[in-house]
Motif scaffolding. Structure first.
Motif, PDB file in Angstrom:
ATOM      1  N   GLY A 107      -0.312  -2.161 -11.516  1.00 32.46           N
ATOM      2  CA  GLY A 107      -0.515  -0.798 -12.000  1.00 32.46           C
ATOM      3  C   GLY A 107      -0.905   0.151 -10.886  1.00 32.46           C
ATOM      4  N   VAL A 108      -0.675  -0.232  -9.656  1.00 33.84           N
ATOM      5  CA  VAL A 108      -1.048   0.646  -8.541  1.00 33.84           C
ATOM      6  C   VAL A 108       0.219   1.099  -7.841  1.00 33.84           C
ATOM      7  N   ARG A 109       0.328   2.341  -7.599  1.00 30.62           N
ATOM      8  CA  ARG A 109       1.504   2.819  -6.882  1.00 30.62           C
ATOM      9  C   ARG A 109       1.228   2.767  -5.384  1.00 30.62           C
ATOM     10  N   THR A 110       1.375   1.589  -4.837  1.00 27.70           N
ATOM     11  CA  THR A 110       1.225   1.482  -3.385  1.00 27.70           C
ATOM     12  C   THR A 110       2.560   1.026  -2.822  1.00 27.70           C
ATOM     13  N   GLY A 111       2.700   1.094  -1.548  1.00 25.73           N
ATOM     14  CA  GLY A 111       3.937   0.640  -0.934  1.00 25.73           C
ATOM     15  C   GLY A 111       4.429   1.670   0.048  1.00 25.73           C
ATOM     16  N   LYS A 112       5.676   1.497   0.438  1.00 21.98           N
ATOM     17  CA  LYS A 112       6.191   2.348   1.496  1.00 21.98           C
ATOM     18  C   LYS A 112       7.427   3.116   1.038  1.00 21.98           C
ATOM     19  N   LEU A 113       7.472   4.368   1.443  1.00 18.29           N
ATOM     20  CA  LEU A 113       8.650   5.194   1.191  1.00 18.29           C
ATOM     21  C   LEU A 113       9.288   5.482   2.543  1.00 18.29           C
ATOM     22  N   ARG A 114      10.567   5.114   2.681  1.00 18.65           N
ATOM     23  CA  ARG A 114      11.235   5.304   3.967  1.00 18.65           C
ATOM     24  C   ARG A 114      12.323   6.369   3.819  1.00 18.65           C
TER      25      ARG A 114
END
Ligand code: PGA
Length: 314
Positions: free
Chosen positions: A91-98
């Protein structure tokens, strides 16, 4: 045999193969160059084939290396999708946007990212700003999630969606002889010396097309690799230039520069959001696409008010 390869070796190989440069790969991965060379050597031994070859100072991928690079990309892509999946489960919006965008988009994309990152503070963003040809190359190599282009490619089957206007204007020094003219014909324009972008630039392509469509020859005074450098050269009266109106975003009140009311200008163009049809977007990338579709246009327009060829500020 590949069972003996480590994930680290594959990551090092991907970086060296993409950069075609050991030093840059070492910097990117925070490793020393001997460590990078050693990892590549060990991986080549496992494969039993050379992966890279050096001719003079340049490094080339061998056939075996090119195939391995494709596999590495699939693995890294799969892992980043898996990471997103787990983030979503938690439920966490983490991560990478490239993102990879053409040079003119750098005037607006950081503004959009600013608002997007406020909504999703856990997301890391990498924004690669380069010219059209290099963005197209990055699409081919599947290096990023989302791309912004200024002139769509003719022969690539990719998703393309217009996003915001990106008009081209003719920029001149305010002291230029044509600055006071009410109207400048294309023939008259062709008598001037132009400062143009490097080969591979979409703006250069559009400028060349403008002249060739009219049977005119473009006179080039100087070639520069950056829109900002071109603006400085125009201000220094070295020549005139065709640039995107967006490049005026930070110079609204510049007294040194003006734009000419020239035949066929502004050339109406668009920015396009783009990605390969088959791309399996991460949850973060989907959230960004959704944000762009809902908010991008209005944030963009608000920011662009008052720039030549855009709505006048209220
Ligand atoms: P370029 O693209 O950086 O490749 O010139 C910019 C644009 O088309 O707006």
């Amino acid at each position: 045999m590949m069972k003996n390869a480590t994930f680290r070796q594959l990551k090092v190989f991907e970086s060296v193969a993409r950069n075609l440069n050991y030093t840059r790969a070492a910097e990117e991965l925070y490793l020393t160059q001997p460590t990078v060379s050693m990892q590549i050597k060990q991986l080549s031994e496992i494969v039993g084939q050379p992966l890279l070859e050096q001719v003079g100072k340049r490094i080339y991928l061998t056939d075996a290396g090119r195939e391995l690079l494709k596999v590495c990309r699939e693995i890294l892509d799969g892992l980043s999708r898996y990471e997103m999946y787990i983030s979503e489960m938690k439920g966490v919006r983490t991560g990478k946007l490239r993102l990879a965008v053409i040079t003119t988009a750098k005037y607006i994309v950081p503004r959009l990212l600013g608002q997007f990152c406020q909504l999703y503070p856990g997301i890391d963003v990498s924004l690669n700003v380069t010219n059209r040809e290099k963005v197209l190359q990055r699409i081919n190599e599947n290096l990023d999630d989302i791309y912004i282009l200024g002139s769509p490619p003719e022969h690539m089957d990719i998703h393309i969606e217009p996003f915001l206007e990106n008009p081209l204007i003719v920029l001149a020094s305010s002291k230029h002889i044509l600055a006071k003219e009410q109207y400048v014909s294309s023939e008259r324009l062709a008598e001037e010396k132009f400062i143009i972008r490097e080969p591979g630039s979409g703006i250069r392509l559009s400028t060349e097309n403008y002249f060739s469509e009219r049977g005119l020859k473009l006179k080039v005074k100087m070639e520069l690799g950056s829109n900002e450098a071109i603006k400085q050269a125009v201000a220094a009266e070295l020549g005139i230039a065709v640039l995107s109106a967006h490049t005026m975003a930070l110079d609204r009140n510049s007294e040194e520069l003006t734009y000419l009311n020239a035949e066929g200008f502004p050339i109406q163009r668009q920015w396009y959001i783009s990605y390969p049809h088959e791309k399996q977007q991460s949850i973060v990338a989907l959230a960004f696409l959704d944000f762009m579709q809902k908010e991008g246009n209005s944030i963009g327009k608000k920011y662009l008010q008052g720039i030549p060829s855009f709505p006048i500020a209220e």
